[in-house]
Design a protein around this motif. Structure first.
Motif, PDB file in Angstrom:
ATOM      1  N   GLU A 137     -28.517   4.018   8.808  1.00 51.30           N
ATOM      2  CA  GLU A 137     -29.272   5.208   8.404  1.00 51.30           C
ATOM      3  C   GLU A 137     -29.327   5.307   6.884  1.00 51.30           C
ATOM      4  O   GLU A 137     -30.371   5.657   6.306  1.00 51.30           O
ATOM      5  N   LYS A 217     -32.142  -3.833  23.267  1.00 52.85           N
ATOM      6  CA  LYS A 217     -32.811  -2.887  22.363  1.00 52.85           C
ATOM      7  C   LYS A 217     -32.368  -1.454  22.634  1.00 52.85           C
ATOM      8  O   LYS A 217     -32.332  -0.628  21.719  1.00 52.85           O
ATOM      9  N   THR A 221     -29.790   1.617  17.713  1.00 55.28           N
ATOM     10  CA  THR A 221     -30.343   2.884  17.263  1.00 55.28           C
ATOM     11  C   THR A 221     -31.681   2.649  16.570  1.00 55.28           C
ATOM     12  O   THR A 221     -32.043   1.506  16.248  1.00 55.28           O
ATOM     13  N   GLN A 222     -32.407   3.720  16.327  1.00 53.23           N
ATOM     14  CA  GLN A 222     -33.698   3.615  15.650  1.00 53.23           C
ATOM     15  C   GLN A 222     -33.533   2.999  14.263  1.00 53.23           C
ATOM     16  O   GLN A 222     -34.325   2.130  13.860  1.00 53.23           O
ATOM     17  N   SER A 223     -32.510   3.436  13.541  1.00 53.45           N
ATOM     18  CA  SER A 223     -32.286   2.898  12.196  1.00 53.45           C
ATOM     19  C   SER A 223     -31.905   1.418  12.235  1.00 53.45           C
ATOM     20  O   SER A 223     -32.272   0.645  11.339  1.00 53.45           O
ATOM     21  N   LEU A 225     -32.998  -0.814  14.475  1.00 60.19           N
ATOM     22  CA  LEU A 225     -34.253  -1.536  14.696  1.00 60.19           C
ATOM     23  C   LEU A 225     -35.071  -1.610  13.412  1.00 60.19           C
ATOM     24  O   LEU A 225     -35.675  -2.646  13.106  1.00 60.19           O
ATOM     25  N   GLN A 226     -35.081  -0.523  12.652  1.00 60.02           N
ATOM     26  CA  GLN A 226     -35.813  -0.520  11.389  1.00 60.02           C
ATOM     27  C   GLN A 226     -35.205  -1.507  10.396  1.00 60.02           C
ATOM     28  O   GLN A 226     -35.938  -2.258   9.732  1.00 60.02           O
ATOM     29  N   ILE A 255     -42.923  -0.940  18.470  1.00 63.47           N
ATOM     30  CA  ILE A 255     -42.091  -0.721  17.290  1.00 63.47           C
ATOM     31  C   ILE A 255     -42.848   0.042  16.216  1.00 63.47           C
ATOM     32  O   ILE A 255     -42.245   0.605  15.288  1.00 63.47           O
ATOM     33  N   LEU A 258     -41.721   3.374  14.836  1.00 63.84           N
ATOM     34  CA  LEU A 258     -40.456   3.451  14.111  1.00 63.84           C
ATOM     35  C   LEU A 258     -40.593   3.015  12.653  1.00 63.84           C
ATOM     36  O   LEU A 258     -39.669   3.222  11.866  1.00 63.84           O
TER      37      LEU A 258
END
Length: 305
Positions: A137, A217, A221-223, A225-226, A255, A258
């Motif tokens: 994050e 996946k 977390t979203q962060s 993957l980013q 994706i 995101l």
């Protein structure tokens, strides 16, 4: 069992087949002709019941042998069918065992990956400490800030138009700097994630492979993957990981939601095209086509007119 296998091999041999055909067809015809003779050498064949009895016994033996051979062939056929069914069942059983072992290993690797993430701890550029999944994050938050500062301080104040090529260079330079700043930490992370994805890519069943990738996946977390997305397009050290992500279709169009911008997915899809384009920053300031209109200048020019 050994005799049956030997008999199977004999049946595959053409010389053996010809010998059987010769014995069943030619020999009886020859004996029939032989017995029909009045005499042969010093034997009086036409009046000898022994030869007639012999012929009957021979023909009977041939017919009996044919039925026996037919029975053996039917038995072999049935046995082959049973062997095939057993082989299919054995293969299915072996496949289930292999799948179970693979899934057990895969889930343990995912567990170890999560444990390693919980142990991540880095000192930020502001002398603060972040750890675990908060690290990702912070990377995203910090990279956004760096990108905005570069755009505002280096380009917008000079009214430079930011096209996709220039934006790619700005974004990747920001993430590349962060990656090499904390390379020891993230190199270990990417080695693990690459190994997991590579293991999944070896699964032949496409449905199972997609399920395993979805499970992986779902653990991220979203962060995360980013960070994976922007790091792999920014650092050439992660080229192997990038190619693996492409071959497994790890990042599909889903994706996009995101990313900082939806069109950033084009950077991933056409990475080589964007990498080969070099931006001459001096020409950006000299090329009028890249300059955005200045409101003050426009108002001054209208006043002159």
């Amino acid at each position: 069992m050994l005799k049956i296998e030997l008999f199977k091999e004999l049946l595959k041999n053409w010389y053996f087949r010809l010998l059987v055909i010769f014995s069943l067809v030619v020999v009886p015809l020859f004996l029939s002709w032989f017995v029909s003779k009045d005499n042969f050498l010093w034997f009086n064949l036409s009046t000898s019941n022994d030869w007639i009895g012999f012929l009957g016994s021979y023909v009977g033996g041939i017919i009996g042998g044919l039925f026996t051979l037919l029975g053996v062939l039917l038995t072999l056929k049935k046995q082959n069918e049973q062997d095939s069914k057993l082989e299919v069942k054995q293969k299915e059983q072996d496949k289930k065992i292999a799948t179970f072992q693979f899934e057990d290993t895969l889930f343990r690797l995912m567990g170890l990956q999560n444990d390693s993430i919980s142990q991540i701890k880095i000192e930020t550029l502001r002398n603060e400490w972040v750890e675990g999944k908060q690290t990702f994050e912070w990377i995203i938050k910090e990279s956004k800030q760096v990108i905005e500062e570069i755009i505002d301080e280096d380009y917008k104040q000079f009214n430079i138009r930011i096209d996709k090529d220039l934006e790619f260079q700005i974004i990747t330079s920001a993430f590349r700097e962060l990656y090499y700043k904390f390379e020891d930490t993230f190199a270990h992370y990417f080695r693990n994630i690459t190994y997991i994805i590579k293991s999944i890519s070896t699964v032949e069943d496409s449905h199972l492979r997609e399920n395993y990738l979805s499970i992986l996946k779902a653990q991220l977390t979203q962060s995360e993957l980013q960070v994976i997305f922007y790091f792999v397009i920014s650092s050439k050290d992660l080229e192997t990981t990038y190619k693996l992500l492409v071959s497994t279709d790890f990042f599909n169009t889903s994706i996009k939601g995101l990313l900082f911008e939806n069109y950033h997915f084009e950077f991933f899809q056409n990475l080589e095209d964007y990498q080969v384009k070099e931006i001459d920053e001096i020409s950006l300031f000299l090329d009028n086509e890249n300059l955005l209109p200045n409101p003050d200048e426009e108002e001054f020019l209208r006043g002159i007119e």
